[in-house]
Design an enzyme around this catalytic site. Sequence first.
Site, PDB file in Angstrom:
ATOM      1  N   HIS A 182      84.404 100.255  67.194  1.00 63.03           N
ATOM      2  CA  HIS A 182      84.226  98.631  67.379  1.00 63.03           C
ATOM      3  C   HIS A 182      84.465  98.062  68.932  1.00 63.03           C
ATOM      4  CE1 HIS A 182      85.228  95.133  64.548  1.00 63.03           C
ATOM      5  NE2 HIS A 182      84.561  94.478  65.677  1.00 63.03           N
ATOM      6  N   ARG A 229      71.842  78.826  53.360  1.00 64.94           N
ATOM      7  CA  ARG A 229      71.617  79.325  54.724  1.00 64.94           C
ATOM      8  C   ARG A 229      71.508  80.807  54.523  1.00 64.94           C
ATOM      9  NH1 ARG A 229      76.350  76.324  58.211  1.00 64.94           N
ATOM     10  NH2 ARG A 229      75.281  74.413  58.532  1.00 64.94           N
ATOM     11  N   TYR A 279      87.611  93.546  59.646  1.00 67.72           N
ATOM     12  CA  TYR A 279      87.262  92.349  58.545  1.00 67.72           C
ATOM     13  C   TYR A 279      88.158  92.187  57.275  1.00 67.72           C
ATOM     14  CZ  TYR A 279      83.290  92.532  61.775  1.00 67.72           C
ATOM     15  OH  TYR A 279      82.389  92.440  62.928  1.00 67.72           O
ATOM     16  N   LYS A 325      82.887  99.706  61.119  1.00 69.88           N
ATOM     17  CA  LYS A 325      83.369 100.259  62.366  1.00 69.88           C
ATOM     18  C   LYS A 325      84.694 100.410  62.199  1.00 69.88           C
ATOM     19  CE  LYS A 325      80.798  96.186  63.566  1.00 69.88           C
ATOM     20  NZ  LYS A 325      80.977  95.197  62.581  1.00 69.88           N
ATOM     21  N   ASN A 367      68.281  82.236  56.362  1.00 67.29           N
ATOM     22  CA  ASN A 367      68.325  83.102  57.763  1.00 67.29           C
ATOM     23  C   ASN A 367      67.318  84.425  57.662  1.00 67.29           C
ATOM     24  OD1 ASN A 367      70.089  81.378  58.772  1.00 67.29           O
ATOM     25  ND2 ASN A 367      71.921  82.563  58.405  1.00 67.29           N
ATOM     26  N   LYS A 370      75.553  85.501  59.939  1.00 59.66           N
ATOM     27  CA  LYS A 370      76.584  85.366  59.016  1.00 59.66           C
ATOM     28  C   LYS A 370      76.504  84.001  58.379  1.00 59.66           C
ATOM     29  CE  LYS A 370      80.728  83.788  58.206  1.00 59.66           C
ATOM     30  NZ  LYS A 370      81.758  82.979  58.773  1.00 59.66           N
ATOM     31  N   SER A 371      76.624  83.794  57.087  1.00 61.34           N
ATOM     32  CA  SER A 371      76.912  82.570  56.580  1.00 61.34           C
ATOM     33  C   SER A 371      77.727  82.809  55.127  1.00 61.34           C
ATOM     34  CB  SER A 371      75.693  81.646  56.553  1.00 61.34           C
ATOM     35  OG  SER A 371      75.788  80.534  55.717  1.00 61.34           O
ATOM     36  N   LEU A 375      74.094  83.618  66.552  1.00 59.99           N
ATOM     37  CA  LEU A 375      73.557  81.821  66.470  1.00 59.99           C
ATOM     38  C   LEU A 375      74.375  81.296  67.734  1.00 59.99           C
ATOM     39  CD1 LEU A 375      73.333  81.593  62.564  1.00 59.99           C
ATOM     40  CD2 LEU A 375      71.544  81.686  64.198  1.00 59.99           C
TER      41      LEU A 375
END
Length: 284
Positions: free
Chosen positions: A116, A246, A58, A83, A250, A240-241, A198
Amino acid sequence: MDTIAGMTEFNAPIELNDGVSMPRIGYGTYKVGDDKARQTVETALELGYRLVDTAEMYGNEVGVGSAVANSGLPRADVFLTSKLWNDHHGYDSARRALEASLEHLGTDYIDLYMIHWPSPKQDLYVETFQALLKAKEEGLIRSAGVSNFLPEHLERVKDETGAWPSVNQVELHPYFNQPRLRAWHAERGIATESWGPLGQRTGSLLHERAVVDAATAHEKTAAQVVIRWHLQRECVVIPKSSHTERIAENLQVFDFALTEEELDAIDALETGERQGIDPGGHER
Ligand code: NAD
């Protein structure tokens, strides 16, 4: 900002097969860049999240690490997961990847470190997992997990290392809800963690009738209903947001419970199709 308190058993951590306690809900950081992660992870921690999911791939471990440091929370109160990427399979390479992640995160240990992808074409995931077990012995990680592993990969790990991974983080959402894999994990004491919870890659899950009807009945949002479905289906969930409202929304999933009928109606959204890559394939 107020911390959001929860009222049900799903607010309690789960105990992994190695005795480590892991929160059931966390903040996912895929596609959140370093700068943004600095801000959103700090917000998530302020709001009450205690699990943060990142990965070498990431490219935001520095941002995540500085958010944890800036949060003012004791390190032991935050459950950090990362990961190792597919080009770091093999014993020595895995070790170097872990050392780099520790440095980027600015921490002495990672709570849960995962492979991963199994990358079966390389055929090195068993050796890679050995490196994770060694790191666990040394206290560099608290728990050794995997991601995107199929039962055949998990079985080889167990046969050749003697240990089941503690967690398998896999694509899981109502459109691909993996009942057989969840049951297989449960029989072996492996925790299931849902990625892409989601089901947003098709953009329609939050408009499905089964989800919207439950949201209306409980005066919650569609996203909260789906997150709650994961919890009641015994999955660790990491939505994730990048938006504060949000991120807060969540986490507000502990003040209602879906009925068996609602859970079943959401299960029935199953399509049998992945939105992501097939881990058994040779792409990775
Ligand atoms: P997700 O299912 O969490 O969906 C994210 C998208 O849903 C967001 O981009 C946002 O547009 C939308 N969303 C979030 N909250 C919402 C709300 N309250 N209302 C309406 N829309 C909302 O997908 P994801 O980010 O792919 O997965 C979650 C986390 O899982 C990732 O951030 C990452 O940490 C992890 N992940 C792991 C793997 C893996 O291979 N191990 C792969 C993908 C993701």
